[in-house]
Design a protein around this motif. Sequence first.
Motif, short mmCIF file in Angstrom:
data_model
loop_
_atom_site.label_atom_id
_atom_site.label_comp_id
_atom_site.label_asym_id
_atom_site.label_seq_id
_atom_site.Cartn_x
_atom_site.Cartn_y
_atom_site.Cartn_z
N GLN A 1 23.89 37.67 24.47
CA GLN A 1 24.97 38.33 23.76
C GLN A 1 25.02 39.84 24.07
N ARG A 2 23.83 40.44 24.17
CA ARG A 2 23.76 41.87 24.49
C ARG A 2 24.34 42.15 25.87
N LEU A 3 24.04 41.30 26.82
CA LEU A 3 24.57 41.49 28.15
C LEU A 3 26.08 41.32 28.19
N LEU B 1 31.34 43.88 28.69
CA LEU B 1 32.68 44.13 28.19
C LEU B 1 32.92 45.62 27.98
N ASP B 2 31.93 46.31 27.44
CA ASP B 2 32.07 47.75 27.22
C ASP B 2 32.18 48.51 28.54
N TYR C 1 14.80 38.53 28.32
CA TYR C 1 15.55 37.28 28.28
C TYR C 1 14.61 36.09 28.05
N LYS C 2 13.46 36.12 28.66
CA LYS C 2 12.52 35.02 28.47
C LYS C 2 12.00 34.98 27.04
#
Length: 327
Positions: free
Chosen positions: A271-273, A278-279, A262-263
């Motif tokens: 966005q990946r998180l 959601l998945d 993240y840093k």
Amino acid sequence: MSAKRLVTIIITSFIGIILLSAVLTSWYTVDESEQAIVITFGEASDPITESGLKFKIPWPIQKVEKLSKETFSLRFGYKQAADGEVTSFDKETKMITGDDNIVLTDLVVQYKITDPKSYLFNSESPQELLHDATSASIRSVIGNSKIDDALTSGKGQIEADTVELLGSLIEKYDIGITVLSVKLQDVELPNAEVRSAFTAVTDAEETKNTKVNQAEKYENQKLSEAIGEKDAIISNAIGYKTARTEQARGDVALFDKIFAEYKNNKEITKQRLVMETLDAVLPNAQIYIMNDDGGTMKYLPLQPVESTKQTTPPVAPETESENGSGQ
């Protein structure tokens, strides 16, 4: 025959008798089961315990007393004949217990002669003295015991106390005897009616002891089961604690890795998180990412294209003639 010759024959015969007596009394044998004392003009020597042929000064200067090494038995309160018939002496065996009850007690004392010199010279009748000491000892012990102990489970302690007391008395008397054991033969009540009543009490006592033993067995069984369940619960709790601890450590390590990414790139990681969340929350839903910039709407399906083709039926393309007729 002249008188002189007769005197000579008498003297010669007397001397011969003396010599024969000297020869016959100048030796003796000691068996393996015996011990001997040589007495010289009333003075006793040390005991001779080695077996074999021995020599001494002829009688009347020295004489030999032999005593057995075997274990002797003194019967107190009864006499047993050679044919096995037993004669009881109730007057001798009647005693009072510590709780003022009367019992008949007979016993057997086993002893050995360990000091022949004291046995022969310190008492005129060592066995009679032993009998009297036995009577005094057993009466003293019974007088300090309860009737229940004398008739049931306390016999072993009574025997041990009697051996101790009798041994100390015999040691003081110094009659050359060592007491080995005391064995109670019969301890009973003097009256048939009393015996019957006490038997009923004894049976009740045994029934009580049986019930108590059964209850203690049940208690121990349940206690063992409870301890086992407690140990199982503790073991499961320790296992659960260990698993949760390891899981937490794994989550921390994963978070540290994600935070490091993240840093480096905040938008992509964010966005990946979002997509992974959601998945995870909607595993069976079809998710699209829409982008409307005012022109043509574009979308990005997250599911693989092949799975979309399999689940969505094909649509036939429209021809120009059909479009023209439609107009």
